[in-house]
Design an enzyme around this catalytic site. Sequence first.
Site, mmCIF file in Angstrom:
data_model
loop_
_atom_site.group_PDB
_atom_site.id
_atom_site.type_symbol
_atom_site.label_atom_id
_atom_site.label_comp_id
_atom_site.label_asym_id
_atom_site.label_seq_id
_atom_site.Cartn_x
_atom_site.Cartn_y
_atom_site.Cartn_z
ATOM 1 N N TYR A 50 0.816 -1.223 0.000
ATOM 2 C CA TYR A 50 0.000 0.000 0.000
ATOM 3 C C TYR A 50 0.852 1.277 0.000
ATOM 4 C CZ TYR A 50 -3.983 -2.987 1.458
ATOM 5 O OH TYR A 50 -4.961 -3.947 1.567
ATOM 6 N N LEU A 187 -18.176 -2.904 1.552
ATOM 7 C CA LEU A 187 -19.279 -2.166 0.923
ATOM 8 C C LEU A 187 -19.309 -2.428 -0.578
ATOM 9 C CD1 LEU A 187 -18.719 1.209 2.830
ATOM 10 C CD2 LEU A 187 -20.174 -0.723 3.477
ATOM 11 N N SER A 230 -12.728 4.605 4.247
ATOM 12 C CA SER A 230 -13.312 5.823 3.705
ATOM 13 C C SER A 230 -12.353 6.979 3.887
ATOM 14 C CB SER A 230 -14.647 6.152 4.387
ATOM 15 O OG SER A 230 -15.121 7.374 3.860
ATOM 16 N N ARG A 235 -18.182 9.724 6.785
ATOM 17 C CA ARG A 235 -18.489 8.322 6.466
ATOM 18 C C ARG A 235 -17.737 7.365 7.393
ATOM 19 N NH1 ARG A 235 -19.277 10.503 1.100
ATOM 20 N NH2 ARG A 235 -17.172 10.125 0.319
ATOM 21 N N ASN A 239 -19.697 4.637 9.479
ATOM 22 C CA ASN A 239 -19.349 3.213 9.428
ATOM 23 C C ASN A 239 -19.107 2.660 10.832
ATOM 24 O OD1 ASN A 239 -19.538 3.447 6.680
ATOM 25 N ND2 ASN A 239 -17.331 3.485 6.303
HETATM 26 P P1 A2P Z 1 -14.984 7.412 0.196
HETATM 27 O O1 A2P Z 1 -13.552 7.138 0.498
HETATM 28 O O2 A2P Z 1 -15.186 8.593 -0.694
HETATM 29 O O3 A2P Z 1 -15.848 7.440 1.438
HETATM 30 P P2 A2P Z 1 -13.179 -0.292 -0.792
HETATM 31 O O4 A2P Z 1 -13.591 -0.846 -2.113
HETATM 32 O O5 A2P Z 1 -11.735 -0.200 -0.644
HETATM 33 O O6 A2P Z 1 -13.805 -0.977 0.381
HETATM 34 O O7 A2P Z 1 -13.691 1.231 -0.794
HETATM 35 C C1 A2P Z 1 -14.778 1.653 -0.080
HETATM 36 C C2 A2P Z 1 -15.539 2.612 -0.941
HETATM 37 O O8 A2P Z 1 -16.765 2.927 -0.307
HETATM 38 C C3 A2P Z 1 -14.835 3.910 -1.170
HETATM 39 O O9 A2P Z 1 -15.128 4.313 -2.485
HETATM 40 C C4 A2P Z 1 -15.482 4.863 -0.162
HETATM 41 O O10 A2P Z 1 -15.496 6.162 -0.685
HETATM 42 C C5 A2P Z 1 -16.873 4.325 -0.071
HETATM 43 N N1 A2P Z 1 -17.477 4.467 1.262
HETATM 44 C C6 A2P Z 1 -16.943 4.166 2.450
HETATM 45 N N2 A2P Z 1 -17.806 4.359 3.447
HETATM 46 C C7 A2P Z 1 -18.947 4.803 2.863
HETATM 47 C C8 A2P Z 1 -20.207 5.178 3.355
HETATM 48 N N3 A2P Z 1 -20.501 5.137 4.644
HETATM 49 N N4 A2P Z 1 -21.139 5.624 2.443
HETATM 50 C C9 A2P Z 1 -20.870 5.668 1.120
HETATM 51 N N5 A2P Z 1 -19.690 5.313 0.595
HETATM 52 C C10 A2P Z 1 -18.736 4.886 1.456
#
Ligand code: A2P
Length: 276
Positions: A50, A187, A230, A235, A239
């Site tokens: 990463y 998600l 996130s 968010r 979460n």
């Molecule tokens: P963001 O970083 O803009 O919140 P991954 O595929 O690595 O699990 O990525 C998680 C994705 O979900 C990211 O695009 C993140 O975007 C988005 N995300 C994370 N938490 C939320 C939430 N509570 N509501 C909507 N989108 C979320």
Amino acid sequence: MSAPTAKRARGIDVPTLGIGTWQVSGEDAYEEVADALDIGYRHVDTAAAYNNEEEVGRAVRDSGIQRDRLWITSKVWHTQLAPDLLRRSAETSVRRLGLDYVDLLLIHWPGEDGTLEPALDEMVSLRGRGLTREIGVANFPPSLFDRALEHAPVLVDQVEYHAHLSQETLRAIAEREDTLIEAYAPLGSGGSLLGDPVLEEIAEAHEATPAQVALAWLVAQDRVVALPRSTNPDRRRENFAALELELAPEETARIDMLAAQRRRSFDPPWAPEWED
Ligand code: A2P
């Protein structure tokens, strides 16, 4: 809280929600982890691949949280599984993090034939040296997870797992072997499952969000830990609050049905046969 804050396997408690850091680098990684620790997350997931271990480690150290209250995971890339390369990768991770040890060291993806057992032996030896508390694997399908478990005391398999991709076979192994499944992309990749009408409907009934419903479904399951990521502070809070959301049995059953469609996002050229 309706979901336990930690999941236990082999006498070890692993915090139920971890903050993921894939594709987050530089100061963004520092801020994400610092804020997550401030919110209450006690589990941070990174990897050599990463390229953010220095920032992640600095945020962990700056938090002032007692080290033994935290669970820090890093991973060794699948091209680095030869014992000397693996040792160097793990030592570099711990040094970049600026910590004395990680809590969990994972093989990030299965490697080429013949690499697994020597890699696990080296990880056991690193554990003996105190470089990591526990060892595990990631992206291992059921038969390979079984094979790893036959050879070494592997605590987890970290895999893509969410409301559009069930992992019943791995969960059954985790139950049988007293191990854990860690859900990455909980998600869906890039939040892909958040527009799902079933999740939206259940969310509305609880005055919650689809993301919270998706996470609550995962963390209510025995032996399952989730690693949402996130870059947005609101968010991240949303979460974390999913730990408090309790779904009704019929809601859980509806999401179980969704997960049966098994829509996988992460399938790079180096991925194993998934056995689905
Ligand atoms: P963001 O970083 O803009 O919140 P991954 O595929 O690595 O699990 O990525 C998680 C994705 O979900 C990211 O695009 C993140 O975007 C988005 N995300 C994370 N938490 C939320 C939430 N509570 N509501 C909507 N989108 C979320």
